[in-house]
Each structure stands twice: as C-alpha cells, then as structure tokens.
Design an enzyme around this catalytic site. Sequence first.
Site, short mmCIF file in Angstrom:
data_model
loop_
_atom_site.label_atom_id
_atom_site.label_comp_id
_atom_site.label_asym_id
_atom_site.label_seq_id
_atom_site.Cartn_x
_atom_site.Cartn_y
_atom_site.Cartn_z
N LYS A 52 2.83 10.11 8.32
CA LYS A 52 2.18 9.61 9.53
C LYS A 52 2.82 10.14 10.81
O LYS A 52 2.59 11.28 11.19
CB LYS A 52 2.12 8.09 9.49
N ASP A 104 9.27 2.65 1.31
CA ASP A 104 8.09 3.35 1.81
C ASP A 104 8.05 3.14 3.32
O ASP A 104 7.68 2.08 3.81
CB ASP A 104 6.84 2.78 1.14
N PHE A 120 0.86 -1.18 0.00
CA PHE A 120 0.00 0.00 0.00
C PHE A 120 0.89 1.23 0.00
O PHE A 120 1.77 1.37 0.86
CB PHE A 120 -0.91 0.02 1.23
#
Length: 403
Positions: A252, A223, A138
């Site tokens: 995040k 990532d 993702f």
Amino acid sequence: MSQTVSRADFDQVMVPNYAPADYIPVKGSGSRVWDQTGREYVDFAGGIAVNALGHAHPALVKALTEQAQKVWHVSNSLTNEPALRLARKLVDATFADRVFFCNSGAEANEAAFKLARKWAIDQHGSEKYEIISTTNSFHGRTFFTVTVGGQPKYSDGFGPRPTGVKHIAYNDLAALKAAISDKTAAVVIEPVQGEGGVLPASVEYLKGVRELCDQHKALLVFDEVQTGVGRSGSLYAYMEYGVTPDILTSAKSLGGGFPIGAMLTTEAIAKHFGVGTHGSTYGGNPLACAVAEAVLDVVNTPETLAGIKAKHARFADHLNRIANATGAFAEVRGMGLLLGAVLADAYKGRAKDFMTAAAKEGLMVLQAGPDVVRFAPSLVIPDADIDEGMARFERAVRAVVAG
C-alpha cells in the site's frame, strides 16, 4: 488514438467483481481529485491507504520519470540499483536483515506464510505447519491469504481450503493460549485490523502474543500492509507497540500508488528461502522500487511522522465533534492517519450510505465493513484540506441522519 469512455463501459467490459462509484477520477493533485465532469473531491480515502503522499507528489513524479528513462524491467536473474537502494533503506530503518520484493500486499503475505511454514518444517519437522490468525482479519485475495484471513465472505464458495489454519478472537490472549501448540508455525496479526473495522490491538495483547510465540517456537508475523510506512505515526506500527515481529509485510503506502509489496525478515529466517524456493516476475521492478525509495525518503523523517500524529488529533477532534452533534457515531478509533468512525446502533449496517452521501458532497471516504466509516488520507494532507473535507463530511452525515 484515445477513446471516450464512461462509467457505463464498466458494466459492459469488466468482470463484475467490483461495484465502483458512478464517477471516474481523471486528475489528482495533493489531496484533491477531479472527475470527468471537472467536479472536485477532497480525498480522505487515499486509494485505500495507498496514496501516502497524495496525488502527483513532485518527489514521486521525479523518481518515476527519471527511472523511466533508464530501465523499466529486468528479470529476477538480475538485480537492479533501485531495488538494492530500497532494500538497504528498509533494512537500516527496521528490525529486518533481508527483504523480498513483490507487487502487492497479498503477495507479500503469501510469501510470509510460505516462508513461515518452510522455516518451521525445516527447523522442527513436518508436523509444525499450523498458522493461527484472527477473526475479521484480512490478508489478501489469493486462495492461501483468504484462507488465513478471518472473513468467510472472502473465502467461501471456492471449494476446499488449504488446511492447517486456525482462527481465534482478536485482542484475546486467552484464546491464543488455548489455540497455540507445538504444531504452530506462525501467528499472524494486524497491529490494527483495517478491513475488520479499524480496530487497534492493545499493547498487552501484542506483548503476550510475542511471549507465547517464543514459548512455542512459533514465528510472529505482522501484516502491516495497511499500517506500514508512516500510516500509524511511526514508520511501522510495531515501533508504536515496542513489539518486534519475526516477519513483517508491507505494501500500500510503500509505493505511494505504484504497485509494490515487500516482506521483511531476519537473516536466520530468510535463509530458508533458498534459490528457487519462491519468486516473482515483477518483484523488485526498478520503476516501483525507485518510487518507493522516494516515498520512504519523504515519510521516514521526524517532521513527517510528527505531522501524522498532529493530523490524527485534528481528524479525531472533527469526528468527535460531528459524533456529538449528530449522534451518528458511537466511537472514533484508530492510529495515526488510519481512523474509523464506528456507527451508533441506530445506523448499524449503513456505512455505505455515509460513503455515498460523502461523495455527493465532494468527499472520498471508505468503509471498513458495514458498521465503520474509514479514513486513510495522504500522510501529508494540508490542515486546510482536513478542515474542508470534514465540513463536507458533516453535511453528508447530517443528510443521512435527516433522511
């Protein structure tokens, strides 16, 4: 004048792409949250690994309010002090020489993928543009990032996708050997697959990926949107593995709840993003960067990072005990304060049931797909809150098992 709102308003005024819980949090302090009725919850979700220091952390509140009295926003025809300070701290703490700021993990990945292709085409010609990613990965919700992400449920239904993207099995070096070629611009890997089920890569796999990228003159992109800024127990997970990428994306936890993303890379690669090649109106926002600098100052210390590893052990001990007592979970896995409880065969597909039951017990947890209950709490969550939350989680698990 303020207006009274309720969960029912969501179904009247919001686009229906989310299905939020039936309660609305209105206040948070540390790892506790209260809803509109005054009910208290222990927060093991962290806003999906975002609230790195919990809710209303004094250092973050101070940074935000002080910067709010100075300057909120300038265009990217100017720079600003918080952005420069944050970039310097990221460069000093990592492999990177250069930083690009944006507003989210998807934007950081979008920038990384564009830069990887630009570098490859500039260096090696127009045929070197392919990106290799992994199944169940993702990387965000823009059209390019859902295409690179290996979950068709997020990319299907929007018409033709960008070309030049391959997907191979995760943690499978043989699959990469078969797929990589001189046309490969970049290989994109999550050191721990988050949405894909909290699945860590093996050290041997990541070292092998690095070697194959070097052999084929391809960039290695990590990532670290979910694993970065202490979540793994190191500032970034690549440090846990001893494998250095060419490009790293972060978001995040970086903002501790304030929207910010960053792409980190080397000077040699960064120069391929010359003036005008990429941009972001809000990227490098002074408010966001001031808060992120405060997050980094708290997280990137030996005390906090050691505490994350100790808290991982505490979580894992509780989860393994609950698994043994109830038979609900087949495995507990993860790294640092990103953990997944993998459902046993009898409960496959029911992760949301466990999440809903937990909420009824006053606990916020997540799922990572239908078969994994995910935990991504504050990196400084007190041990007492871990113990209380796990007592509530055990009651929730027993309710699902009994039901």
